[in-house]
Design a protein around this motif. Structure first.
Motif, short mmCIF file in Angstrom:
data_model
loop_
_atom_site.label_atom_id
_atom_site.label_comp_id
_atom_site.label_asym_id
_atom_site.label_seq_id
_atom_site.Cartn_x
_atom_site.Cartn_y
_atom_site.Cartn_z
N LYS A 160 -8.82 22.22 9.30
CA LYS A 160 -10.17 22.46 9.80
C LYS A 160 -10.01 22.72 11.29
CE LYS A 160 -14.63 22.61 9.85
NZ LYS A 160 -15.30 23.75 9.20
N LYS A 172 -7.25 20.45 13.11
CA LYS A 172 -6.70 19.38 12.29
C LYS A 172 -5.97 20.01 11.11
CE LYS A 172 -9.05 16.45 9.46
NZ LYS A 172 -9.93 15.31 9.09
N LYS A 185 -6.68 10.75 4.63
CA LYS A 185 -5.81 10.39 5.75
C LYS A 185 -5.00 9.12 5.47
CE LYS A 185 -6.38 9.94 10.67
NZ LYS A 185 -7.29 9.76 11.79
N MET A 210 -3.41 16.38 14.54
CA MET A 210 -4.62 16.77 15.27
C MET A 210 -4.19 17.24 16.65
SD MET A 210 -8.17 16.37 15.06
CE MET A 210 -8.87 14.81 14.56
N VAL A 211 -4.46 18.49 16.98
CA VAL A 211 -4.05 19.02 18.29
C VAL A 211 -5.23 19.76 18.92
CG1 VAL A 211 -1.60 19.21 17.72
CG2 VAL A 211 -3.12 21.14 17.27
N LEU A 246 -9.27 13.59 21.09
CA LEU A 246 -9.24 14.68 20.10
C LEU A 246 -10.08 14.33 18.88
CD1 LEU A 246 -5.58 16.00 19.95
CD2 LEU A 246 -7.62 17.21 20.68
N TYR A 266 -11.72 19.45 28.72
CA TYR A 266 -12.11 19.34 27.31
C TYR A 266 -13.56 18.91 27.19
CZ TYR A 266 -9.55 19.61 22.96
OH TYR A 266 -9.02 20.04 21.81
N PHE A 294 -13.31 16.29 17.63
CA PHE A 294 -13.35 16.83 16.27
C PHE A 294 -14.63 16.40 15.56
CE2 PHE A 294 -12.27 17.11 11.79
CZ PHE A 294 -11.58 18.32 11.72
#
Lengths: 170, 137
Positions: free
Chosen positions: B60, B42, B22, B31-32, A83, A152, A87
């Motif tokens: 975001k 996020k 953070k 965060m997913v 993830l 993903y 990101f």
């Protein structure tokens, strides 16, 4: 009927398939049930054969179908590190779309890394598939995990390639 | 399928976009992601450790309009709530507020997951902080 794609081509439900054998079966059965030869009721049969062949010849689509037929859906479960990387890469994509090309090298580097990860997952899928086929039902969960990650990564690669094409052709 | 006005409003003028530090012990980060559509979200909260009230929330999101609107709305709702109140926010509240169609419900689920992950991260940090100074939580 569960596993009807396998049934349509006369196969046992297995994750590992010989694609050449699959192709032969598909052509053989297609000839037998071609609409012109066997009347209109054969159209449904032909549609099923087409769907079955298209799905089973692709290892990823096949694994997805196999899971689904076992009552397992893909989930949101992906490792947090992936993830984070997704990101970061999206941030780089956004900068480049905004006209800042300084992130291009980062994008190309990430593209290669993700493409490598995708290949690794494909090998992993093969290995886990062999375990599932030999009767290890607990390995199904690992198939799901691998497919989650792969989905993903392939979505991301599609976006990155689109962006890189724009910039390389300029 | 058309987006509702509220979704469009959040999409065009997203609230609280950005990030918080953070490494700040009072900041929780969630965060997913959704592999199906490739979305990643996020969401961060900054909590006042004395009162347990969320003083700031940022997000975001890379994804569709509904995912952006869901997380934007979530940060609006989070500000001023205590962490426990924040955990009460349900994805169905977001669906109702934004009039999300059934095919976009997963976006609201993602936002709820992000809230839970951010609060969970904050609580974990708070617990380890208390432990390290020898205070029983």
């Amino acid at each position: 009927m569960p596993f009807e794609f396998y049934e349509a081509l006369g196969l046992e439900p297995k994750l590992a398939l010989d694609v050449e054998d699959l192709r032969r079966r598909f052509y053989q059965r297609s000839r037998e049930s071609h609409p012109d030869l066997a009347g209109s009721e054969a159209e449904d049969r032909m549609a099923l054969l087409n769907d079955a062949f298209r799905t089973l010849r692709d290892p990823v689509l096949r694994a997805q179908y196999f899971l689904q037929q076992n009552g397992i859906e893909l989930s949101k479960d992906v490792p947090p590190e992936l993830l984070e990387e997704v990101f970061e890469l999206n941030m780089a994509l956004e900068e480049i779309r905004g006209g800042d090309e300084s992130a291009l090298p980062q994008l190309e580097g990430a593209r290669n890394r993700f493409a490598g990860m995708q290949k690794e997952i494909d090998l992993e899928l093969e290995a886990i598939g062999a375990r599932v086929d030999s009767g290890d039902k607990t390995a199904l969960e690992q198939v799901r995990s691998a497919l989650n990650r792969r989905k993903y990564i392939s979505n991301l690669l599609r976006d990155v390639d689109k962006e890189l094409n724009v910039h390389l052709s300029n | 399928m058309a987006y509702s006005n509220k979704v469009l409003d959040h999409y065009n003028n997203p609230r609280n976009v950005g990030s918080l530090d953070k490494s700040d012990p009072n900041v929780g980060t969630g965060m997913v992601g959704a592999p199906e559509c490739g979305d990643v979200m996020k969401l961060q909260v900054k909590v006042n450790p004395e009162t347990g009230v969320i003083e700031d929330a940022k997000f975001k999101t890379f994804g569709c309009g509904s995912a952006i609107a869901s997380s934007s709305l979530a940060t609006e709702w989070l500000r001023g709530k205590t962490v426990d109140e924040a955990l009460e926010i349900k994805n169905t509240d977001i669906v109702n507020e934004l009039s999300l169609p059934p095919v976009k419900i997963h976006c609201s689920v993602l936002a709820e997951d992000a809230i839970k992950a951010a609060i969970g991260d904050y609580k974990k940090k708070a617990a380890s902080k208390n432990q390290s100074v020898g205070v029983n939580a």
